[in-house]
Scaffold this motif. Sequence first.
Motif, PDB file in Angstrom:
ATOM      1  N   SER A   1      -2.320  -8.964  -0.917  1.00  0.00           N
ATOM      2  CA  SER A   1      -0.961  -8.728  -0.429  1.00  0.00           C
ATOM      3  C   SER A   1      -0.964  -7.639   0.628  1.00  0.00           C
ATOM      4  N   THR A   2      -0.299  -7.881   1.737  1.00  0.00           N
ATOM      5  CA  THR A   2      -0.115  -6.868   2.777  1.00  0.00           C
ATOM      6  C   THR A   2       1.351  -6.892   3.199  1.00  0.00           C
ATOM      7  N   VAL A   3       2.073  -5.818   2.884  1.00  0.00           N
ATOM      8  CA  VAL A   3       3.527  -5.851   3.057  1.00  0.00           C
ATOM      9  C   VAL A   3       4.081  -4.697   3.887  1.00  0.00           C
TER      10      VAL A   3
ATOM     11  N   PHE B   1      15.031  11.745  -0.188  1.00  0.00           N
ATOM     12  CA  PHE B   1      15.360  10.417   0.328  1.00  0.00           C
ATOM     13  C   PHE B   1      14.940   9.322  -0.649  1.00  0.00           C
ATOM     14  N   ALA B   2      13.753   9.454  -1.211  1.00  0.00           N
ATOM     15  CA  ALA B   2      13.269   8.444  -2.153  1.00  0.00           C
ATOM     16  C   ALA B   2      14.173   8.349  -3.380  1.00  0.00           C
ATOM     17  N   LEU B   3      14.614   9.477  -3.869  1.00  0.00           N
ATOM     18  CA  LEU B   3      15.472   9.468  -5.058  1.00  0.00           C
ATOM     19  C   LEU B   3      16.854   8.916  -4.743  1.00  0.00           C
ATOM     20  N   ALA B   4      17.321   9.107  -3.515  1.00  0.00           N
ATOM     21  CA  ALA B   4      18.619   8.553  -3.134  1.00  0.00           C
ATOM     22  C   ALA B   4      18.539   7.055  -2.888  1.00  0.00           C
ATOM     23  N   LEU B   5      17.456   6.615  -2.247  1.00  0.00           N
ATOM     24  CA  LEU B   5      17.323   5.206  -1.867  1.00  0.00           C
ATOM     25  C   LEU B   5      16.774   4.335  -2.979  1.00  0.00           C
ATOM     26  N   ARG B   6      15.831   4.860  -3.755  1.00  0.00           N
ATOM     27  CA  ARG B   6      15.112   4.097  -4.782  1.00  0.00           C
ATOM     28  C   ARG B   6      14.488   2.824  -4.184  1.00  0.00           C
ATOM     29  N   PRO B   7      13.622   2.986  -3.189  1.00  0.00           N
ATOM     30  CA  PRO B   7      13.011   1.816  -2.557  1.00  0.00           C
ATOM     31  C   PRO B   7      11.936   1.208  -3.449  1.00  0.00           C
ATOM     32  N   GLU B   8      11.551   0.004  -3.127  1.00  0.00           N
ATOM     33  CA  GLU B   8      10.428  -0.609  -3.842  1.00  0.00           C
ATOM     34  C   GLU B   8       9.138   0.169  -3.591  1.00  0.00           C
ATOM     35  N   ILE B   9       8.996   0.729  -2.386  1.00  0.00           N
ATOM     36  CA  ILE B   9       7.788   1.472  -2.016  1.00  0.00           C
ATOM     37  C   ILE B   9       8.195   2.775  -1.333  1.00  0.00           C
ATOM     38  N   VAL B  10       7.591   3.880  -1.754  1.00  0.00           N
ATOM     39  CA  VAL B  10       7.788   5.161  -1.072  1.00  0.00           C
ATOM     40  C   VAL B  10       6.735   5.260   0.021  1.00  0.00           C
TER      41      VAL B  10
ATOM     42  N   THR C   1       0.300   1.498  -4.539  1.00  0.00           N
ATOM     43  CA  THR C   1      -0.038   0.248  -3.880  1.00  0.00           C
ATOM     44  C   THR C   1      -0.758   0.600  -2.589  1.00  0.00           C
ATOM     45  N   VAL C   2      -1.606  -0.271  -2.102  1.00  0.00           N
ATOM     46  CA  VAL C   2      -2.376  -0.013  -0.886  1.00  0.00           C
ATOM     47  C   VAL C   2      -1.754  -0.777   0.270  1.00  0.00           C
ATOM     48  N   THR C   3      -1.507  -0.081   1.375  1.00  0.00           N
ATOM     49  CA  THR C   3      -0.909  -0.699   2.557  1.00  0.00           C
ATOM     50  C   THR C   3      -1.691  -0.302   3.808  1.00  0.00           C
TER      51      THR C   3
ATOM     52  N   LEU D   1       2.665  -6.005  -4.217  1.00  0.00           N
ATOM     53  CA  LEU D   1       3.958  -6.668  -4.226  1.00  0.00           C
ATOM     54  C   LEU D   1       3.793  -8.131  -3.860  1.00  0.00           C
ATOM     55  N   THR D   2       4.429  -9.002  -4.637  1.00  0.00           N
ATOM     56  CA  THR D   2       4.419 -10.432  -4.377  1.00  0.00           C
ATOM     57  C   THR D   2       5.853 -10.944  -4.444  1.00  0.00           C
ATOM     58  N   GLY D   3       6.029 -12.213  -4.150  1.00  0.00           N
ATOM     59  CA  GLY D   3       7.361 -12.792  -4.229  1.00  0.00           C
ATOM     60  C   GLY D   3       7.931 -12.753  -5.627  1.00  0.00           C
ATOM     61  N   ALA D   4       7.060 -12.675  -6.622  1.00  0.00           N
ATOM     62  CA  ALA D   4       7.496 -12.621  -8.017  1.00  0.00           C
ATOM     63  C   ALA D   4       7.626 -11.188  -8.519  1.00  0.00           C
TER      64      ALA D   4
END
Length: 273
Positions: free
Chosen positions: A5-7, A146-155, A229-231, A262-265
Amino acid sequence: MKLTSTVHTHSVFCDGQNTPAEMAAAAAAAGFATFGLSGHSYVAAEAFGLAPDKLARYRAEAARLRRGYAGCMEVLCGLEQDSESEPARRQDFDYLIGSVHAVRGPDGRPWVVDDTPARLAQGIADGFGGDAEALACAYCEQVADFALALRPEIVGHFDLVRKFNAGNRFFDENGPRFCAAAAAALDRVLGAGLVLEVNTGGISRGWRTDPYPSEFLLRRVLAAGGRVTVTDDAHTAAALGFGFDAALALLTRVGFAEVWQLTGAGWQAVPLR
């Protein structure tokens, strides 16, 4: 083992050098099972990123690629949400990467930290009175805010402020002041259960020989039971998957037993041993 996966990728829709179609084709040729577009959100002050009039075309292109690669590679439509941008409509995207590229000084003015060494030096001089450590500490604190306000899937790239700091050019990365501030900010992010990326983008661009976050912080993530996760933060097709093997070797040496991709599932754990 090989990540599939590369996202964290960029295209000509923002500051990348290849079209989404070219990026997707390169990802498929490299054997990735999941490919995610993650264009930069629009930062009006910099006239940078996905301007509002591009968003519909960006999402349509991601949908077209998703249909075209159905059955052989998942295509996700993500966004790298910048702290200096208007909030995105989350329902428009499969995932968000929450990133800080500019640190706000005591007077509230934003200073970009990852454009050029000269711009970073200007931010240190004009925004923080010449105190580079103060800028670096403030950056990490603002990433956590910012991370705590947004709660993104990835920081995104937690300590990106190190980009131009090879050889401690601007501040001591191992000094007690910066380490204490970075650790405290990291602990706040880990306490929220957020996933941090191990980002090899600084290596592919020739600025660093190590990823973000630093090994010191990765050991703290491990001790807290955090997830990484590795990006590749790829801005060209050639950079897709760049440094993944080295990042996995580093994580194994630090003691991680698994990474997440991260995957579609959703999130999938990948054993390192």
